[in-house]
Design a protein around this motif. Structure first.
Motif, mmCIF file in Angstrom:
data_model
loop_
_atom_site.group_PDB
_atom_site.id
_atom_site.type_symbol
_atom_site.label_atom_id
_atom_site.label_comp_id
_atom_site.label_asym_id
_atom_site.label_seq_id
_atom_site.Cartn_x
_atom_site.Cartn_y
_atom_site.Cartn_z
ATOM 1 N N VAL A 1 0.737 -1.149 -0.013
ATOM 2 C CA VAL A 1 -0.003 0.059 -0.017
ATOM 3 C C VAL A 1 0.937 1.219 -0.122
ATOM 4 C CG1 VAL A 1 -1.564 1.330 1.466
ATOM 5 C CG2 VAL A 1 -1.966 -0.947 1.082
ATOM 6 N N SER A 2 1.987 0.839 0.484
ATOM 7 C CA SER A 2 2.989 2.268 0.683
ATOM 8 C C SER A 2 3.174 2.945 -0.800
ATOM 9 C CB SER A 2 4.215 1.802 1.125
ATOM 10 O OG SER A 2 4.967 1.176 0.396
ATOM 11 N N VAL B 1 0.872 5.620 -0.949
ATOM 12 C CA VAL B 1 1.122 6.673 -0.373
ATOM 13 C C VAL B 1 2.217 7.506 -0.990
ATOM 14 C CG1 VAL B 1 2.380 7.261 1.960
ATOM 15 C CG2 VAL B 1 0.462 5.470 2.018
ATOM 16 N N PHE B 2 3.270 6.880 -1.458
ATOM 17 C CA PHE B 2 4.474 7.614 -2.186
ATOM 18 C C PHE B 2 3.829 8.325 -3.402
ATOM 19 C CE2 PHE B 2 7.297 6.903 -6.189
ATOM 20 C CZ PHE B 2 8.084 7.715 -5.703
ATOM 21 N N ARG C 1 1.649 11.440 -2.255
ATOM 22 C CA ARG C 1 2.292 12.662 -1.717
ATOM 23 C C ARG C 1 3.045 13.381 -2.980
ATOM 24 N NH1 ARG C 1 4.364 12.836 3.571
ATOM 25 N NH2 ARG C 1 6.572 12.741 2.745
ATOM 26 N N ARG D 1 -9.146 -3.611 -0.805
ATOM 27 C CA ARG D 1 -7.790 -2.922 -1.091
ATOM 28 C C ARG D 1 -7.987 -1.264 -1.195
ATOM 29 N NH1 ARG D 1 -5.353 -6.277 -6.409
ATOM 30 N NH2 ARG D 1 -4.698 -7.966 -5.375
ATOM 31 N N LEU E 1 -10.397 -0.131 0.639
ATOM 32 C CA LEU E 1 -10.469 0.301 2.129
ATOM 33 C C LEU E 1 -9.072 0.574 2.711
ATOM 34 C CD1 LEU E 1 -12.713 -0.135 4.817
ATOM 35 C CD2 LEU E 1 -10.751 -1.668 4.852
ATOM 36 N N LEU E 2 -8.356 -0.351 2.375
ATOM 37 C CA LEU E 2 -6.801 -0.100 3.228
ATOM 38 C C LEU E 2 -6.488 1.178 2.360
ATOM 39 C CD1 LEU E 2 -5.367 -3.823 3.333
ATOM 40 C CD2 LEU E 2 -6.423 -2.265 5.271
ATOM 41 N N LEU F 1 -7.782 4.358 3.962
ATOM 42 C CA LEU F 1 -7.382 4.547 5.268
ATOM 43 C C LEU F 1 -5.740 4.999 5.314
ATOM 44 C CD1 LEU F 1 -8.323 1.218 7.467
ATOM 45 C CD2 LEU F 1 -9.477 3.598 7.498
ATOM 46 N N ALA F 2 -4.878 4.446 4.358
ATOM 47 C CA ALA F 2 -3.675 4.643 4.388
ATOM 48 C C ALA F 2 -3.335 6.138 3.624
ATOM 49 C CB ALA F 2 -2.984 3.668 3.638
ATOM 50 N N ARG G 1 -5.257 8.632 4.189
ATOM 51 C CA ARG G 1 -5.873 9.878 4.984
ATOM 52 C C ARG G 1 -4.966 10.522 5.779
ATOM 53 N NH1 ARG G 1 -10.147 7.599 9.008
ATOM 54 N NH2 ARG G 1 -8.297 6.140 9.009
ATOM 55 N N GLY G 2 -4.985 11.826 5.808
ATOM 56 C CA GLY G 2 -4.007 12.718 6.562
ATOM 57 C C GLY G 2 -2.607 12.676 6.082
ATOM 58 N N GLN G 3 -2.273 12.007 5.013
ATOM 59 C CA GLN G 3 -0.848 12.424 4.476
ATOM 60 C C GLN G 3 -0.584 13.637 3.719
ATOM 61 O OE1 GLN G 3 1.270 9.793 5.214
ATOM 62 N NE2 GLN G 3 0.016 7.898 5.310
ATOM 63 N N GLN H 1 5.622 16.744 3.689
ATOM 64 C CA GLN H 1 6.080 17.347 4.747
ATOM 65 C C GLN H 1 7.088 18.040 4.210
ATOM 66 O OE1 GLN H 1 5.019 17.229 7.732
ATOM 67 N NE2 GLN H 1 3.942 15.604 7.928
ATOM 68 N N ASP I 1 7.827 5.556 3.492
ATOM 69 C CA ASP I 1 6.671 5.596 2.893
ATOM 70 C C ASP I 1 6.070 4.309 3.288
ATOM 71 O OD1 ASP I 1 6.961 7.924 1.555
ATOM 72 O OD2 ASP I 1 7.608 7.000 -0.358
ATOM 73 N N ALA J 1 2.534 4.578 5.345
ATOM 74 C CA ALA J 1 1.331 3.862 4.987
ATOM 75 C C ALA J 1 0.916 2.961 6.221
ATOM 76 C CB ALA J 1 1.608 2.859 3.819
ATOM 77 N N GLY K 1 -0.836 5.426 8.495
ATOM 78 C CA GLY K 1 -2.048 5.734 7.605
ATOM 79 C C GLY K 1 -3.385 4.936 8.190
ATOM 80 N N LEU K 2 -2.721 3.537 7.817
ATOM 81 C CA LEU K 2 -4.015 2.436 8.104
ATOM 82 C C LEU K 2 -4.447 2.570 9.464
ATOM 83 C CD1 LEU K 2 -2.128 -0.652 6.477
ATOM 84 C CD2 LEU K 2 -4.036 0.457 5.826
ATOM 85 N N GLY L 1 -1.785 8.873 10.066
ATOM 86 C CA GLY L 1 -1.111 9.342 8.753
ATOM 87 C C GLY L 1 -0.823 10.953 8.913
ATOM 88 N N ALA L 2 -1.482 11.482 9.732
ATOM 89 C CA ALA L 2 -1.266 13.098 9.724
ATOM 90 C C ALA L 2 -0.286 13.382 11.039
ATOM 91 C CB ALA L 2 -2.439 14.102 10.194
ATOM 92 N N MET M 1 -7.646 -10.032 2.908
ATOM 93 C CA MET M 1 -6.747 -10.144 1.620
ATOM 94 C C MET M 1 -5.701 -11.079 1.954
ATOM 95 S SD MET M 1 -6.686 -6.051 1.143
ATOM 96 C CE MET M 1 -5.141 -6.089 0.327
#
Ligand SMILES: Nc1ncnc2c1ncn2[C@@H]1O[C@H](COP(=O)(O)OP(=O)(O)O)[C@@H](O)[C@H]1O
Ligand SMILES: [Mg+2]
Lengths: 376, 263
Positions: free
Chosen positions: A68-69, A72-73, A76, A94, A96-97, A100-101, A103-105, A108, B131, B135, B138-139, B143-144, B201
């Motif tokens: 999932v990262s 995220v990469f 960002r 997938r 959902l994960l 979730l991951a 959110r908030g990223q 920085q 990263d 992740a 974040g899960l 994440g913030a 999963m």
């Protein structure tokens, strides 16, 4: 970006179109393959993101939380470039994960290191604030003391006596040993120069005056800073970290009265006594050298008695008491001002010892000048 | 739109991930005795029981931090009671643990906490590790907060950060000690959804100590109940089944939240 190759490329299709860039990895993206996937991806990505980034999961056979990262990469990266980001071809789990991951990223901003001048300035302000804080704290202690004179039953007598034992009688051995050795060392080091002027017996004067006026109280206070100032900071600091101080306050119990005053009174009472003890043993240590040089005990004690004055003795006692007040209040204050986190108590303890010793030496110089002016 | 689903990692004839035989746990004297339990690969098992009945103690035995007073425990076929340190170390790589108090490393940011296992056990480049750690944070909804210190966040957030750290290496078995204590209902439900998604999963096995009835019924596939008074495992089965039909009164009361006076 040069990077150690991790074997074969991961299969990733990267295509640029009018709408932006479409990224479609194939196969497994998981803890095992993530290094290779990222390396391939970063090589294939266009150097500048012009349009939205779309990450397509429809050919991904296996995805775990490390995989999932990748989302995220790219998220960002897209956010940093000010372009859109989209996920396609992900089933419910997938999706959902990934949701979730993400959110908030945020991309920085790295924190800027402060410049030299700024650091020096900040350090000076911190020292000034520390001194102001200490003075204010001693004022606070004085107020509580006034209160205790009016209501002596509010003094925690049991705690005070326990503190006297812990910080007084338990230190007798180490203070005595150091006092004795210091006396012996002074006699040993001054004996030859004094002998040149034929003033061998006057070594006793040197030992008596320096130990009683100066070194007895000083050694005692330095031991106090190491043994007790540090303990005060650690005890009270730990209570701060575990919110025990907050618990006291919510009962309406003043931590200064409850924790600081017993320790302060105990050290102020026992330190002058310890200083006398250190001085007695220091004088005895001096005789160890002079005795070996053939002087009798009677000669030695006569000489010591002539050298000592009541003023010198009082000077030693006053110094010891002042040092005790400084060490105890710095130790307790340092504990009360403990920050958060596991390093905080250690930091407070170090500060208590270092600031305590600095304060002792500074006060010693001031008091020395003061007594000299008074002609004592 | 629907993706070709991942190759079903959950075995059809369910294999055993962790097996307990005649296990007694305790300190000077036993707290719970004679536990026989097979924890299956790919299941979400909840362990419950009154507070102080020995759940955390059991967890420390399952994670090879302490030895049971008697009995044997195997993880993926490896005996963790009598094996040497090397064998136990390699078994430890197969599970992640969140301890009851979180046990985050203070003085390190959340990101650094989650990165630590990656630094120790992978050779990923720095930015990839960052990263991956982001992740995982974040899960669990952090994440913030990646760059905060443990002391700057609430107890519930610390627990979630500890869950992210347990997930760091994507282990096949994850132990959680009271993950939802201190969480608001929405965050707690998010956590459940994440656990369930990972379980579906990837077939990750979850062993979760919890009193959170809502979670137990929402995602628990089986529920094992310890009783400190009788010093044994008193029930094992599907949570709803036990709630409605257990022949043990204490188990029914626990799962129906019936106060003592009404018994
Ligand atoms: N280190 C220890 N030494 C002795 N007894 C302990 C220790 N830790 C816990 N206990 C006792 O073991 C029992 C079970 O504790 P624990 O496993 O933490 O319960 P819980 O089910 O609430 O997690 C409790 O009665 C506790 O007092
Ligand atoms: Mg517990």
């Amino acid at each position: 970006m040069p990077r150690r190759s991790k074997g074969a490329d991961a299969p990733i299709a990267v295509s640029e179109g009018a709408g932006g860039v479409l990224i479609a990895p194939e196969g497994a993206i998981d803890a095992e393959s993530i290094g290779r996937v990222r390396e391939t991806l970063e090589r294939k990505l266009p150097s500048r993101l012009a349009g939205a980034v779309t990450l397509d999961f429809s050919k991904v056979t296996h995805l775990d939380a490390s995989g999932v990262s990748v989302a995220v990469f790219l998220f960002r990266l897209a956010k940093g470039a000010g372009v859109g980001f989209e996920i396609t071809g992900a089933d419910k789990d997938r999706r959902l994960l990934i949701d979730l991951a993400l959110r908030g990223q945020e991309p920085q901003e790295p924190a800027k290191a402060p410049g030299f001048v700024r650091e020096v300035g900040a350090a000076s302000i911190a020292i000034r604030d520390g001194v102001v804080d200490l003075v204010r704290f001693i004022g606070e202690i004085a107020l509580v003391c006034v209160h205790l004179v009016r209501y002596p039953q509010h003094l925690r007598v049991g705690d005070t006596i326990a503190a006297m034992a812990r910080h007084g009688s338990d230190a007798i051995a180490v203070v005595g040993l150091l006092g004795f050795l210091i006396g012996a060392i002074i006699a040993f080091q001054t004996f030859d120069p004094m002998a040149k002027y034929g003033a061998k017996l006057q070594v006793a004067d040197v030992v008596a005056v320096s130990v009683v006026r100066e070194l007895g109280p000083l050694i005692t206070a330095i031991i106090l800073a190491g043994r007790s100032g540090s303990a005060f900071a650690a005890e009270i600091g730990t209570m701060k970290v575990t919110q025990e101080l907050d618990a006291l306050r919510t009962f309406g119990i003043d931590p200064v009265r409850f924790l600081v005053i017993p320790r302060l009174i105990a050290t102020t009472v026992v330190t002058p006594m310890l200083a006398i003890w250190a001085s007695i043993l220091g004088v005895a240590g001096g005789y160890m050298i002079l005795g070996a040089e053939g002087f009798t005990l009677a000669q030695y004690t006569d000489e010591v008695r002539q050298a000592l004055t009541v003023g010198g003795f009082v000077q030693g006692l006053v110094k010891a008491a002042v040092f005790a007040i400084l060490v105890a209040s710095i130790g307790c204050l340092s504990g009360l001002r403990t920050g958060q986190g596991p390093g905080a108590v250690g930091l407070s303890t170090t500060r208590a010892v270092v600031a305590g010793i600095v304060a002792i030496i500074l006060a010693d110089s001031v008091l020395g000048a003061f007594f000299y002016t008074l002609g004592i | 739109m629907p993706a070709p689903s991942a190759p079903a990692p959950r075995p059809t004839a369910r294999e055993t991930a962790i097996s307990l035989r005649g296990v007694s746990i305790g300190y000077d004297r036993p707290i719970i005795e004679g536990i026989d339990l097979d924890i299956l690969k790919g299941e979400i098992l909840f362990i419950g029981g009154g507070s102080g009945c020995g759940k955390t103690t059991l967890l420390s035995c399952l994670t090879a931090l302490r030895k049971p007073l008697a009995g044997s425990i195997t993880i993926d076929g490896v005996d963790i009671v009598d094996s040497d340190d090397d064998a136990i170390r390699s078994v430890r790589r197969r599970f992640g643990v969140m301890y009851q108090l979180g046990a985050l490393f203070g003085g390190k940011t959340l990101l650094e906490n989650v990165r630590l296992p990656l630094e120790e056990f992978t050779d990923l480049p720095d930015d990839v590790m960052d990263d991956v750690a982001r992740a995982k944070l974040g899960l669990v909804g952090l994440g913030a907060h990646a760059l905060k210190q443990p002391s700057e966040i609430s107890g519930g957030m610390q627990k979630r950060a500890a869950i992210a750290r347990a997930l760091a290496l994507d282990p096949p078995i994850i132990f959680l000690d009271e993950p939802s204590a201190g969480l608001d209902p929405v965050t707690s439900a998010d956590l459940d959804a994440m656990i369930e998604a990972l379980n579906r999963m990837l077939g990750t096995t979850f062993v979760i100590i919890s009193h959170e009835l809502a979670s137990i019924f929402a995602i628990g596939q089986r529920f094992a109940m310890l009783d400190g008074a009788r010093r044994k495992l008193v029930a094992l089965g599907a949570p709803a089944e036990l709630r409605d039909h257990s022949d043990d009164e204490w188990v029914r009361r626990f799962l129906n939240r019936v106060p003592t006076q009404e018994s």
